[in-house]
Motif scaffolding. Structure first.
Motif, PDB file in Angstrom:
ATOM      1  N   HIS A   1      49.601  40.453  39.854  1.00  0.00           N
ATOM      2  CA  HIS A   1      50.222  39.063  40.314  1.00  0.00           C
ATOM      3  C   HIS A   1      50.433  38.118  39.395  1.00  0.00           C
ATOM      4  O   HIS A   1      51.283  37.039  39.740  1.00  0.00           O
ATOM      5  N   ARG A   2      49.666  38.010  38.196  1.00  0.00           N
ATOM      6  CA  ARG A   2      49.859  37.341  37.137  1.00  0.00           C
ATOM      7  C   ARG A   2      51.533  37.391  36.779  1.00  0.00           C
ATOM      8  O   ARG A   2      51.894  36.395  36.027  1.00  0.00           O
ATOM      9  N   CYS A   3      51.984  38.625  37.097  1.00  0.00           N
ATOM     10  CA  CYS A   3      53.517  38.693  36.628  1.00  0.00           C
ATOM     11  C   CYS A   3      54.415  38.088  37.714  1.00  0.00           C
ATOM     12  O   CYS A   3      55.621  38.303  37.238  1.00  0.00           O
ATOM     13  N   ILE A   4      54.111  37.483  38.650  1.00  0.00           N
ATOM     14  CA  ILE A   4      54.869  36.947  39.567  1.00  0.00           C
ATOM     15  C   ILE A   4      54.830  35.665  39.781  1.00  0.00           C
ATOM     16  O   ILE A   4      55.618  34.700  40.272  1.00  0.00           O
ATOM     17  N   ILE A   5      53.381  35.151  39.526  1.00  0.00           N
ATOM     18  CA  ILE A   5      53.175  33.517  39.826  1.00  0.00           C
ATOM     19  C   ILE A   5      52.666  32.802  38.812  1.00  0.00           C
ATOM     20  O   ILE A   5      52.070  33.619  37.837  1.00  0.00           O
ATOM     21  N   SER A   6      53.016  31.806  38.525  1.00  0.00           N
ATOM     22  CA  SER A   6      52.615  30.808  37.270  1.00  0.00           C
ATOM     23  C   SER A   6      51.057  30.905  37.329  1.00  0.00           C
ATOM     24  O   SER A   6      50.226  30.740  38.267  1.00  0.00           O
ATOM     25  N   ILE A   7      50.439  30.539  36.188  1.00  0.00           N
ATOM     26  CA  ILE A   7      48.998  30.328  35.880  1.00  0.00           C
ATOM     27  C   ILE A   7      48.436  29.095  36.353  1.00  0.00           C
ATOM     28  O   ILE A   7      49.094  28.096  36.274  1.00  0.00           O
ATOM     29  N   THR A   8      47.342  29.128  36.867  1.00  0.00           N
ATOM     30  CA  THR A   8      46.820  27.893  37.292  1.00  0.00           C
ATOM     31  C   THR A   8      45.886  27.117  36.104  1.00  0.00           C
ATOM     32  O   THR A   8      45.618  27.622  35.201  1.00  0.00           O
ATOM     33  N   LYS A   9      45.376  25.940  36.529  1.00  0.00           N
ATOM     34  CA  LYS A   9      44.615  25.159  35.508  1.00  0.00           C
ATOM     35  C   LYS A   9      43.179  25.910  35.212  1.00  0.00           C
ATOM     36  O   LYS A   9      42.780  25.948  33.976  1.00  0.00           O
ATOM     37  N   LYS A  10      42.889  26.444  36.246  1.00  0.00           N
ATOM     38  CA  LYS A  10      41.293  27.269  36.259  1.00  0.00           C
ATOM     39  C   LYS A  10      41.759  28.269  35.077  1.00  0.00           C
ATOM     40  O   LYS A  10      40.877  28.650  34.291  1.00  0.00           O
ATOM     41  N   GLU A  11      42.868  28.966  35.130  1.00  0.00           N
ATOM     42  CA  GLU A  11      43.024  30.211  34.385  1.00  0.00           C
ATOM     43  C   GLU A  11      43.576  29.713  32.928  1.00  0.00           C
ATOM     44  O   GLU A  11      43.052  30.409  31.956  1.00  0.00           O
TER      45      GLU A  11
ATOM     46  N   LEU B   1      41.676  30.991  29.610  1.00  0.00           N
ATOM     47  CA  LEU B   1      42.414  31.400  28.246  1.00  0.00           C
ATOM     48  C   LEU B   1      41.898  30.582  27.063  1.00  0.00           C
ATOM     49  O   LEU B   1      41.692  31.129  25.994  1.00  0.00           O
ATOM     50  N   LYS B   2      41.577  29.369  27.230  1.00  0.00           N
ATOM     51  CA  LYS B   2      41.019  28.381  26.214  1.00  0.00           C
ATOM     52  C   LYS B   2      39.784  29.187  25.604  1.00  0.00           C
ATOM     53  O   LYS B   2      39.377  29.226  24.689  1.00  0.00           O
ATOM     54  N   ASN B   3      38.914  29.287  26.707  1.00  0.00           N
ATOM     55  CA  ASN B   3      37.528  29.847  26.473  1.00  0.00           C
ATOM     56  C   ASN B   3      37.495  31.233  25.493  1.00  0.00           C
ATOM     57  O   ASN B   3      36.796  31.510  24.869  1.00  0.00           O
ATOM     58  N   GLU B   4      38.593  31.836  25.991  1.00  0.00           N
ATOM     59  CA  GLU B   4      38.771  33.227  24.990  1.00  0.00           C
ATOM     60  C   GLU B   4      39.257  32.938  23.924  1.00  0.00           C
ATOM     61  O   GLU B   4      39.712  34.301  23.270  1.00  0.00           O
TER      62      GLU B   4
END
Lengths: 352, 476
Positions: free
Chosen positions: B128-138, B142-145
């Motif tokens: 579903h990441r391909c249909i909705i925007s990423i969130t602050k948590k996500e 991403l930053k941690n990775e």
């Protein structure tokens, strides 16, 4: 004097305590018929549900093609499809047959909730005096119970079904005698709840039967899922929406407010629900498709199992044939050897 | 005043004419001439709407994995610079994904960004990441990775590509000197990530960001880098932070298309297609807020490319090159647009279609300069609320689609197994028949031998008798 036959329908969502409640109706002179579905692990004290009404409802939903995946109540077009088919006559015949010997008849089956537009037409055609009892339970507990008993894996589906069933119950019971009974309230004080029902539906309670129901039938230990309100994480819209409906209906069940007071809210809920209608249709279609694909997979796996068995038998047969062939080859070698020996002896004897 | 480097992002839903728009931006100031080189087939696919949307990408990864050699030989060389031991998925995967979604093209900038975007979305392992925007948590995840550092490095690297450095120096030694030089602009982000690339230098896998030489470019040479990828749309909240960190100016071109046409070109439920369209549009509206931005409608672009390019150039302060613009307008062929419905022909049934039509109509008004962008502000709040109410079901629909695809793939595999087993059964049946035939032959052979032996035995018996008589006579 009103000579109409009376029918009391117990509606609501699956796993909302409707079985526990329905038995209580017998303490008010309501007959539940004599072909009831018995107890099973899903309902240890019985379903108190007529076998034939359940069978018919299942066939109605099957006819519409999505029994297990049904989230929304049937729409007008679906109702007309059912009526055009011989289901209308079947439903009428069954109803007449069931109520003929009883003054007040009680029917309980959660599948009535999505099928109410159809059944209302049937009841109306048969001039029945209809009353409704709507059983209510916290959607979180229904979702948890559905997960374990009905294998409803998606929380979204469990919550949206809850919302859909309740909205259908509220919409289609409007204009009739009706009352909401909340499951926890019933377990806490069954006598009070039965008195409420008797009062709202103009029924007379048999004290002895009520006492027996309260003391011997109601067993709070059979309620396995009871979430503490504070632990609930209503982090998304459908949970908030379901909880808003639940809390409003709970206040009706606790006689703090009335159906009349929620008219405006009901309109708003219906509007909000309709916004997601298309996605619910899609979810039903997807679930149906997944169900079909899982069936195909099951059949394919069976085929593979049977073919595997066949291959094994073949391998045994090949091994056996190899063994036999080897034995035959040995026999031939022995016979040829023996033949040669005899030939040699003959040659010797002839020379002599 | 120093002129900052600028990123021009072309975002929007797949099938909305993003590629056509990026080609159109070539007509502005020539700064894109080396970036855009899309092949003709891809453009055709965009025009007739046959190219695949990212929601199908994940399914195709496994299919492409079966034929890696083909992929490796086809993939352009651009991704080779994009290396690092922090990558979660292999370059091969990235190549496959990019190849499948966008056919090979010489545009290295876009393919490496697309690969990184896909890797980030893939990181969540949820379709579903391909249909909705990423969130602050996500974004935090991403930053941690390490994706933030990588994105920053990649961006600076590509900016350095765009404006070749006047000289290269090592950060520890010459940075201050370079900063003191007012004619130069140091390509360096706040956290010390500098462009890892000089024209004759390759990145070492063991190098730390602080070891990288910084690129210094002439101020006059700094211009724009244009990137187009539908995945930027969903990852925009993340990239916005990257752009900010790199002190880049950002302008956004938002491509959109009649949702009925988009739905007609896709093989999924109509309901879903419309909700995904809404998701992309709201994402674009929300996250482009505060930037220089312009909406371009696909149909308007096809019908009057000259006017649309002029609008874009005007909004983004770019200069049009008349000769390129003329050839671009010639290139656009409205007859190759297979799906098109005029606004007045659209029939909206049910809430989701009415809702979509409302958004589309308002966007068109802005695109046609009938209303300012600000007029959408109030509507946006209402739209966002309605979308959030449906969001979870949309996510569920996407998950269900993934399940359906997995089940269909399983059925294909089972069918393949059944075919193989049936083949084995046929072979075994042949073997059994063969053995039976051989056994029968042996039995006949044995019967013949027994018969022959029997005749021989009789002969032998007679001979023995004769011999015995003879022996007796001799003895007598």
């Amino acid at each position: 004097m009103n000579k109409k036959k009376r029918v009391i329908i117990v509606i609501g969502t699956h796993r909302s305590g409707s079985s526990a409640f329905t038995k209580g109706l017998t303490s008010m002179g309501v007959s539940l018929g004599d072909s009831l579905i018995g107890a099973n692990p899903y309902n240890q004290k019985g379903h108190w549900e007529d076998f034939e009404f359940n069978k018919l409802n299942v066939s109605l939903l099957d006819f519409l093609g999505n029994r297990d995946q049904r989230i929304r109540a049937i729409n007008e077009e679906e109702r007309e499809r059912l009526c055009r088919h011989d289901f209308f006559c079947k439903a009428s015949d069954l109803l007449i047959q069931k109520i003929s010997d009883h003054k007040i008849f009680g029917i309980k089956n959660p599948n009535f909730s999505p099928l109410l537009p159809f059944w209302k037409k049937v009841f109306h055609a048969n001039d029945i005096d209809l009353s409704f009892v709507i059983t209510l339970r916290n959607p979180w507990n229904v979702a948890t119970s559905s997960y374990f008993y009905l294998k409803t894996k998606d929380q979204e589906v469990a919550f949206w079904s809850w919302i859909s069933y309740l909205l259908s119950c509220l919409e289609h019971s409007s204009g009739y005698d009706r009352i909401i009974v909340e499951y926890q309230e019933l377990l806490k004080d069954p006598a009070h709840q039965m008195q409420r029902v008797a009062h709202a539906l103009r029924l007379t309670i048999n004290s002895e039967a009520l006492q027996e129901y309260c003391e011997e039938f109601i067993d709070p230990s059979l309620c396995h899922y009871q979430e503490e309100k504070k632990t609930l994480d209503n982090d998304c819209f459908y949970k908030k929406f379901a909880m808003e409906i639940y809390e409003t209906l709970l206040s009706i069940a606790q006689d703090q407010t009335s159906f009349h007071d929620i008219g405006r809210l009901m309109h708003q809920w219906k509007k909000q629900f309709l916004q997601t209608d298309a996605l619910l249709v899609m979810t039903e279609k997807n679930n149906l498709k997944i169900g079909k694909l899982e069936d195909i997979i099951f059949k394919r796996e069976q085929t593979i199992f049977n073919l595997g068995k066949m291959v094994n038998n073949q391998l045994y047969s090949i091994a056996d044939s190899c063994k036999k062939l080897h034995q035959k080859n040995l026999q031939i070698a022995f016979l040829e050897h023996h033949y040669e020996q005899c030939n040699q002896e003959i040659r010797l004897l002839t020379q002599q | 005043m120093k002129k900052k480097p600028r990123i021009i992002l072309i975002i929007g839903m797949p099938h909305s004419g993003i590629n056509l728009l990026s080609r159109g931006l070539e007509t502005m100031g020539g700064f894109l001439s080396h970036i855009i080189d899309t092949n003709v087939d891809e453009e055709s696919a965009m025009l007739d709407g046959t190219s695949q949307s990212p929601v199908f990408l994940q399914d195709s990864i496994s299919r492409y994995l079966r034929d890696p050699n083909k992929i490796l030989t086809q993939y352009p060389t651009g991704y080779s610079a994009f290396r690092g031991d922090r990558h979660e998925i292999s370059e091969l995967d990235l190549a496959q994904i990019t190849l499948h979604y966008f056919p090979p093209k010489k545009n290295r900038n876009d393919s490496v960004f697309h690969s990184l975007n896909w890797e980030m979305l893939h990181f969540f392992q949820e379709r579903h990441r391909c249909i909705i925007s990423i969130t602050k948590k996500e974004i935090a995840l991403l930053k941690n990775e390490g994706f933030f550092t990588r994105a920053t490095q990649l961006l600076l690297e590509q900016m350095a590509h765009k404006s070749p450095p006047a000289r290269i120096f090592h950060a520890d030694h010459d940075e201050e000197a370079a900063k003191a030089d007012e004619l130069r602009y140091v390509m360096k982000s706040d956290d010390g990530c500098m462009s890892p690339y000089g024209p004759s230098k390759n990145v070492s896998l063991t190098q730390e960001p602080s070891d990288f030489p910084a690129s210094v470019v002439d101020e006059d040479a700094i211009s724009e880098l244009v990137l187009h990828d539908p995945l930027f749309t969903l990852l925009l909240p993340f990239w916005k932070q990257v752009f900010q960190k790199c002190h880049l100016e950002v302008s956004i071109v938002i491509a959109f298309r009649n949702p009925w046409s988009v739905a007609a070109s896709k093989k999924e439920y109509l309901e879903k297609s419309f909700w995904v369209w809404i998701s992309y549009i709201l994402c674009c509206l929300e996250h482009s807020n505060g930037y220089q931005r312009v909406f371009v409608d696909y149909d308007e672009l096809i019908e009057n490319p000259m006017h649309q390019m002029t609008r874009v150039a005007h909004t983004l302060d770019l200069t049009l090159e008349q000769k390129s613009l003329a050839s671009y307008c010639e290139y656009i062929d409205p007859s190759r647009r297979h799906y098109h419905q005029a606004l007045e022909e659209l029939k909206s049934e049910g809430f989701y279609q009415q809702f979509t039509l409302e958004i589309y109509t308002k966007l068109l008004e802005v695109t046609q300069d009938k209303k300012p962008f600000e007029s959408l502000k109030k509507s946006f709040i209402k739209w966002k609320k309605a979308f959030l109410e449906a969001n979870d079901l949309l996510v569920l629909a996407e998950k269900k689609d993934a399940t359906i695809n997995q089940l269909q793939e399983k059925i294909t595999n089972l069918d393949e197994s059944i075919y193989q087993i049936q083949k084995t059964i046929n072979q075994n049946s042949h073997s059994i028949t063969h053995y039976k035939k051989e056994t029968d032959q042996r039995e006949s052979q044995i019967a013949a031998l027994i018969q022959a032996q029997s005749a021989l035995d009789k002969e032998l018996f007679q001979l023995r008798q004769t011999s015995e008589i003879q022996n007796c006579l001799i003895a007598a």
